[in-house]
Design a protein around this motif. Structure first.
Motif, PDB file in Angstrom:
ATOM      1  N   GLY A  28       0.817  -1.205   0.000  1.00 42.39           N
ATOM      2  CA  GLY A  28       0.000   0.000   0.000  1.00 42.39           C
ATOM      3  C   GLY A  28       0.851   1.254   0.000  1.00 42.39           C
ATOM      4  O   GLY A  28       2.071   1.207  -0.134  1.00 42.39           O
ATOM      5  N   LYS A  29       0.197   2.373   0.176  1.00 45.93           N
ATOM      6  CA  LYS A  29       0.850   3.675   0.188  1.00 45.93           C
ATOM      7  C   LYS A  29       1.616   3.873   1.497  1.00 45.93           C
ATOM      8  O   LYS A  29       1.133   3.534   2.570  1.00 45.93           O
ATOM      9  N   LYS A  30       2.815   4.444   1.393  1.00 45.38           N
ATOM     10  CA  LYS A  30       3.601   4.770   2.586  1.00 45.38           C
ATOM     11  C   LYS A  30       3.254   6.186   3.039  1.00 45.38           C
ATOM     12  O   LYS A  30       3.112   7.087   2.215  1.00 45.38           O
ATOM     13  N   TYR A  36      10.028   7.849  10.639  1.00 49.70           N
ATOM     14  CA  TYR A  36       9.587   6.554  10.134  1.00 49.70           C
ATOM     15  C   TYR A  36       8.564   6.719   9.017  1.00 49.70           C
ATOM     16  O   TYR A  36       7.909   7.740   8.906  1.00 49.70           O
ATOM     17  N   GLU A  37       8.431   5.672   8.198  1.00 54.62           N
ATOM     18  CA  GLU A  37       7.358   5.583   7.221  1.00 54.62           C
ATOM     19  C   GLU A  37       6.519   4.362   7.573  1.00 54.62           C
ATOM     20  O   GLU A  37       7.052   3.339   8.004  1.00 54.62           O
ATOM     21  N   VAL A  38       5.212   4.480   7.400  1.00 53.12           N
ATOM     22  CA  VAL A  38       4.278   3.400   7.702  1.00 53.12           C
ATOM     23  C   VAL A  38       3.570   3.030   6.404  1.00 53.12           C
ATOM     24  O   VAL A  38       3.070   3.899   5.699  1.00 53.12           O
ATOM     25  N   GLU A  39       3.547   1.734   6.093  1.00 57.35           N
ATOM     26  CA  GLU A  39       2.924   1.241   4.867  1.00 57.35           C
ATOM     27  C   GLU A  39       1.847   0.226   5.226  1.00 57.35           C
ATOM     28  O   GLU A  39       2.134  -0.779   5.871  1.00 57.35           O
ATOM     29  N   GLU A  40       0.619   0.506   4.816  1.00 57.85           N
ATOM     30  CA  GLU A  40      -0.492  -0.425   5.035  1.00 57.85           C
ATOM     31  C   GLU A  40      -0.585  -1.366   3.846  1.00 57.85           C
ATOM     32  O   GLU A  40      -0.613  -0.923   2.703  1.00 57.85           O
ATOM     33  N   ASN A  41      -0.643  -2.673   4.116  1.00 50.58           N
ATOM     34  CA  ASN A  41      -0.758  -3.680   3.065  1.00 50.58           C
ATOM     35  C   ASN A  41      -2.009  -4.513   3.305  1.00 50.58           C
ATOM     36  O   ASN A  41      -2.400  -4.736   4.452  1.00 50.58           O
ATOM     37  N   HIS A  42      -2.596  -4.971   2.224  1.00 48.99           N
ATOM     38  CA  HIS A  42      -3.801  -5.792   2.303  1.00 48.99           C
ATOM     39  C   HIS A  42      -3.597  -7.038   1.461  1.00 48.99           C
ATOM     40  O   HIS A  42      -2.883  -7.006   0.468  1.00 48.99           O
ATOM     41  N   LYS A  44      -4.755  -9.739  -1.208  1.00 47.34           N
ATOM     42  CA  LYS A  44      -5.692  -9.699  -2.343  1.00 47.34           C
ATOM     43  C   LYS A  44      -6.807 -10.735  -2.228  1.00 47.34           C
ATOM     44  O   LYS A  44      -7.917 -10.505  -2.686  1.00 47.34           O
ATOM     45  N   ASP A  45      -6.519 -11.882  -1.616  1.00 45.40           N
ATOM     46  CA  ASP A  45      -7.527 -12.935  -1.507  1.00 45.40           C
ATOM     47  C   ASP A  45      -8.309 -12.907  -0.201  1.00 45.40           C
ATOM     48  O   ASP A  45      -9.387 -13.477  -0.106  1.00 45.40           O
ATOM     49  N   PHE A  46      -7.742 -12.278   0.814  1.00 48.20           N
ATOM     50  CA  PHE A  46      -8.360 -12.212   2.139  1.00 48.20           C
ATOM     51  C   PHE A  46      -8.349 -10.759   2.603  1.00 48.20           C
ATOM     52  O   PHE A  46      -7.464 -10.343   3.352  1.00 48.20           O
ATOM     53  N   PRO A  47      -9.316  -9.950   2.148  1.00 47.69           N
ATOM     54  CA  PRO A  47      -9.284  -8.504   2.409  1.00 47.69           C
ATOM     55  C   PRO A  47      -9.313  -8.138   3.889  1.00 47.69           C
ATOM     56  O   PRO A  47      -8.948  -7.031   4.255  1.00 47.69           O
ATOM     57  N   GLU A  48      -9.727  -9.078   4.760  1.00 46.56           N
ATOM     58  CA  GLU A  48      -9.741  -8.774   6.188  1.00 46.56           C
ATOM     59  C   GLU A  48      -8.333  -8.791   6.796  1.00 46.56           C
ATOM     60  O   GLU A  48      -8.111  -8.275   7.878  1.00 46.56           O
ATOM     61  N   MET A  49      -7.371  -9.383   6.081  1.00 40.71           N
ATOM     62  CA  MET A  49      -6.001  -9.457   6.595  1.00 40.71           C
ATOM     63  C   MET A  49      -5.251  -8.167   6.289  1.00 40.71           C
ATOM     64  O   MET A  49      -5.203  -7.722   5.149  1.00 40.71           O
ATOM     65  N   HIS A  50      -4.676  -7.571   7.333  1.00 46.97           N
ATOM     66  CA  HIS A  50      -3.915  -6.326   7.199  1.00 46.97           C
ATOM     67  C   HIS A  50      -2.509  -6.534   7.726  1.00 46.97           C
ATOM     68  O   HIS A  50      -2.299  -7.242   8.706  1.00 46.97           O
ATOM     69  N   HIS A  51      -1.557  -5.905   7.068  1.00 44.82           N
ATOM     70  CA  HIS A  51      -0.161  -5.980   7.462  1.00 44.82           C
ATOM     71  C   HIS A  51       0.417  -4.579   7.317  1.00 44.82           C
ATOM     72  O   HIS A  51       0.406  -4.016   6.231  1.00 44.82           O
ATOM     73  N   VAL A  52       0.906  -4.039   8.413  1.00 42.88           N
ATOM     74  CA  VAL A  52       1.493  -2.699   8.413  1.00 42.88           C
ATOM     75  C   VAL A  52       2.998  -2.858   8.575  1.00 42.88           C
ATOM     76  O   VAL A  52       3.467  -3.496   9.516  1.00 42.88           O
ATOM     77  N   LYS A  53       3.753  -2.312   7.627  1.00 36.78           N
ATOM     78  CA  LYS A  53       5.214  -2.362   7.693  1.00 36.78           C
ATOM     79  C   LYS A  53       5.737  -1.002   8.122  1.00 36.78           C
ATOM     80  O   LYS A  53       5.196   0.033   7.740  1.00 36.78           O
TER      81      LYS A  53
END
Length: 162
Positions: A28-30, A36-42, A44-53
């Motif tokens: 996702g967008k940083k 620091y920079e924070v990037e939200e990731n989702h 594609k097959d399980f939209p409820e799963m979120h991963h923030v880097k």
């Protein structure tokens, strides 16, 4: 070296924190947060799963992973933080950033590691954030009590009322 903590303080697999297109994670967008920079990731097959880097100077230094159903809260399941960044209060700041700048409401797991409990204890001091406990038996929010046993609490963090 990195410390990977899962539910109840267990070690998580490093592969759990590698968002890329081949694993189904879509970067996702940083957004900038201090140094620091924070990037939200989702996923594609399980939209409820979120991963923030979390990045510092372009280097991946931490992650948090959880589930978010629709417009519901983000329930944190796993966190990781590079040893060089531990003890700096970074995770509470990242949680506060997600709440204040991305509109998240964040829920803890009902089982907390000492490190996870520390995040929530520090988070309630962050500007613009309100942390409450949640009594699942009564189905209502209660004042957060950070000095109780770490297994007795489910915390909720949201944007504080002005």
């Amino acid at each position: 070296q990195e410390v990977l903590l899962g539910k109840s303080g267990s070690l998580a697999s490093k592969s759990d924190f590698k968002p890329d297109k081949s694993s189904g994670w879509v970067p996702g967008k940083k957004t900038k947060h201090g140094e620091y920079e924070v990037e939200e990731n989702h996923h594609k097959d399980f939209p409820e799963m979120h991963h923030v880097k979390i990045y510092k100077d372009g280097k991946h230094v931490g992650s948090l992973k959880g589930e978010k159903h629709g417009k519901g809260p983000l329930k944190i399941e796993k966190t990781e933080l590079a040893k060089s960044e531990q003890g700096k209060g970074l995770m509470p700041k990242v949680y506060a950033h997600l709440i204040n700048h991305h509109g998240y409401e964040i829920h803890s797991d009902s089982k907390q590691s000492p490190g996870g409990h520390s995040i929530w204890k520090k988070l309630h001091k962050e500007k613009g954030v309100s942390v409450v406990g949640h009594d699942e038996n009564k189905g209502k929010d209660v004042p957060a009590e950070f000095d109780k046993s770490i297994d007795d609490h489910h915390y909720i963090a949201r944007k504080a009322d002005k």
